[in-house]
Design an enzyme around this catalytic site. Structure first.
Site, PDB file in Angstrom:
ATOM      1  N   PRO A 112     -45.599  37.874   7.405  1.00 37.10           N
ATOM      2  CA  PRO A 112     -44.679  38.550   6.808  1.00 37.10           C
ATOM      3  C   PRO A 112     -45.220  39.024   5.388  1.00 37.10           C
ATOM      4  O   PRO A 112     -44.830  39.992   5.017  1.00 37.10           O
ATOM      5  CB  PRO A 112     -43.522  37.624   6.556  1.00 37.10           C
ATOM      6  CG  PRO A 112     -43.637  36.719   7.882  1.00 37.10           C
ATOM      7  CD  PRO A 112     -45.097  36.751   8.073  1.00 37.10           C
ATOM      8  N   TYR A 113     -46.053  38.133   4.572  1.00 34.59           N
ATOM      9  CA  TYR A 113     -46.817  38.774   3.400  1.00 34.59           C
ATOM     10  C   TYR A 113     -47.414  40.042   3.580  1.00 34.59           C
ATOM     11  O   TYR A 113     -47.165  40.887   2.879  1.00 34.59           O
ATOM     12  CB  TYR A 113     -47.907  37.655   2.953  1.00 34.59           C
ATOM     13  CG  TYR A 113     -48.598  38.133   2.121  1.00 34.59           C
ATOM     14  CD1 TYR A 113     -48.321  38.650   0.908  1.00 34.59           C
ATOM     15  CD2 TYR A 113     -49.991  38.099   2.332  1.00 34.59           C
ATOM     16  CE1 TYR A 113     -49.278  38.986  -0.251  1.00 34.59           C
ATOM     17  CE2 TYR A 113     -51.062  38.612   1.479  1.00 34.59           C
ATOM     18  CZ  TYR A 113     -50.606  38.946   0.169  1.00 34.59           C
ATOM     19  OH  TYR A 113     -51.580  39.444  -0.731  1.00 34.59           O
ATOM     20  N   ALA A 114     -48.314  40.138   4.838  1.00 35.78           N
ATOM     21  CA  ALA A 114     -49.245  41.175   4.926  1.00 35.78           C
ATOM     22  C   ALA A 114     -48.393  42.344   5.242  1.00 35.78           C
ATOM     23  O   ALA A 114     -48.471  43.376   4.808  1.00 35.78           O
ATOM     24  CB  ALA A 114     -50.135  40.964   6.090  1.00 35.78           C
TER      25      ALA A 114
END
Length: 337
Positions: free
Chosen positions: A140-142
Site C-alpha cells: 500500500p505504501y508503494a
C-alpha cells in the site's frame, strides 16, 4: 526566496532545510513532529501542525508571503506498516497532498517538489531501472506513492503548477551538523543500532534472486539527495518534461544486505551477531536505479558512497562527530574533476 518544506523536521526534510541555509535561503518548516525532531528546526521559521491544515497554511502565507517553491517531504514511509494500515497511507500520502495542491493552486505557488519513492517500481523484472520502467507496486505504501504521482501529473496538466517527483532509492547517512537521533528505518541504521545495543541483526530473506540470496539495494547519501532538491529550488527554469516529471535519485550501484554487512564488519573488530529470518510482507528483491535523467536535467551526480555513510555511523557510534562531512564532500568532488 520563499521556500516551504513540509516534513522539514524529519530525516530528509531537515537535511534539505539546513542545506537551504548554506545556500543563503531561510526555509519555512512545517511539521507535526510525529516522526521529526523540533531541535533540528532551531533558528528556522517553524510551524507545528499538519501540512494539510488550511488554516495553518493561510497563517504562514500571512507571515511569510506566497512560496516560490514547496518541497513536500512529509508523509508515511514504511512499506511494512502500510500492509496493516493501508487507509492511513492513502489518507496521508494521497488525500492530504491533494488538499495541499489545491491550496498551492489557490495562492498561485508555481512549483512543487515531491519526494516519491523507488518503491513504485516494485517487483521489477530488470536489474537497473530508469524512469520509463513499468510501475509494479507491491505494498500500500508503494501504491500510495504511485497514486500520488498519477494524481499530480493530472493536476499539473491543467493548472499553473509545475511538479517534479523525485524517486528516492535507499537513503543513508547524516546531514552535516544535524542531530543523529533519526528514526531507524533504513537497513544501515538498523544494523548500526543492533550492533550498538548488542542485539542480533536480522536479514529478512535469504532466497531472493540475487548474487547471495539477500535483497539488493541502491544506497544514496542524504546529502546528495538534498543537493538534488537544491538544484530544483535554486533553478531559474525547470528543464523538465512539460509541467510534470519524475526523476530517479540513485547511484547506479547495487549492494546486497549481506555485502552491506561485510562492509560494516570490515570497519570493526568484534563480529556482528546475525540472525536469518524469512521475507517480510511488502519486501522486494531489489534493483539499481539509473540516475542519468537527473544528471542530464539537474546536473546532479552522487558524490558520496555507501562507505562514507558507514564511516559516519561508525563515528557516531564511537561518540565522534560528522561535522567535517562538507569538507569530505568537497574532497570527493575535487578528486573526480
Amino acid at each position: 526566496m520563499n521556500v516551504w518544506i513540509t516534513g522539514g523536521a524529519g530525516y530528509i526534510g531537515s537535511t534539505i532545510a539546513h542545506m537551504c541555509r548554506a545556500y543563503g535561503i531561510t526555509p519555512v518548516v512545517i511539521d507535526d513532529l510525529s516522526s521529526g525532531h523540533a531541535e533540528v528546526t532551531a533558528h528556522l521559521p517553524f510551524y507545528l501542525g499538519d501540512f494539510a491544515d488550511l488554516q495553518l497554511l493561510r497563517r504562514i502565507v500571512t507571515d511569510h508571503g506566497r512560496p516560490r517553491v514547496v518541497v513536500h517531504a512529509a508523509g508515511l514511509i514504511s512499506a511494512g506498516a502500510s500492509m496493516t494500515e493501508p487507509m492511513a497511507y492513502y489518507q496521508t500520502n494521497v488525500t492530504k497532498t491533494l488538499r495541499l495542491c489545491e491550496f498551492l493552486i489557490e495562492i498561485g505557488c508555481p512549483r512543487l517538489v515531491v519526494e516519491s519513492s523507488a518503491a513504485v517500481y516494485g517487483d521489477c523484472t530488470v536489474p537497473i531501472v530508469d524512469e520509463q520502467a513499468a510501475a509494479r507496486p507491491v505494498s500500500p505504501y508503494a501504491y500510495s506513492k504511485y497514486a500520488l504521482e498519477r494524481m499530480l501529473c493530472d493536476v499539473a496538466a491543467v493548472h499553473q503548477l509545475q511538479v517534479v517527483c523525485l524517486r528516492l532509492f535507499n537513503v543513508v547517512g547524516f546531514g552535516d551538523g544535524l542531530p543523529r537521533h533519526r528514526s531507524s528505518r533504513d537497513v544501515l541504521s538498523q544494523l548500526q543500532n543492533a550492533d550498538k545495543h548488542g542485539e542480533p541483526f536480522k536479514i529478512y530473506g535469504t532466497d531472493w534472486p540475487t548474487v547471495d540470496g539477500t535483497a539488493l539495494r541502491d544506497f544514496v547519501h542524504v546529502e546528495d539527495v538534498a543537493r538534488a532538491h537544491m538544484s530544483l529550488i535554486t533553478a531559474a527554469d525547470w528543464r523538465v518534461h512539460g509541467t510534470f516529471d519524475v526523476l530517479n535519485l540513485a547511484t547506479g550501484v547495487g549492494t546486497t544486505v549481506r555485502q552491506l554487512l561485510g562492509l560494516y564488519q570490515s570497519l570493526r573488530t568484534a563480529p556482528v551477531r546475525l540472525v536469518e529470518a524469512g521475507r517480510r510482507p511488502g519486501d522486494i528483491a531489489g534493483f539499481v536505479g539509473d540516475p542519468a535523467r537527473a544528471r542530464r536535467l539537474l546536473g546532479w551526480s552522487p558524490t558520496l558512497a555507501l562507505s562514507d555513510a558507514m564511516s559516519q555511523h561508525r563515528r557516531v557510534q564511537s561518540g565522534g562527530d560528522a561535522a567535517h562531512l562538507r569538507a569530505s564532500v568537497a574532497s570527493t568532488v575535487d578528486s573526480k574533476r
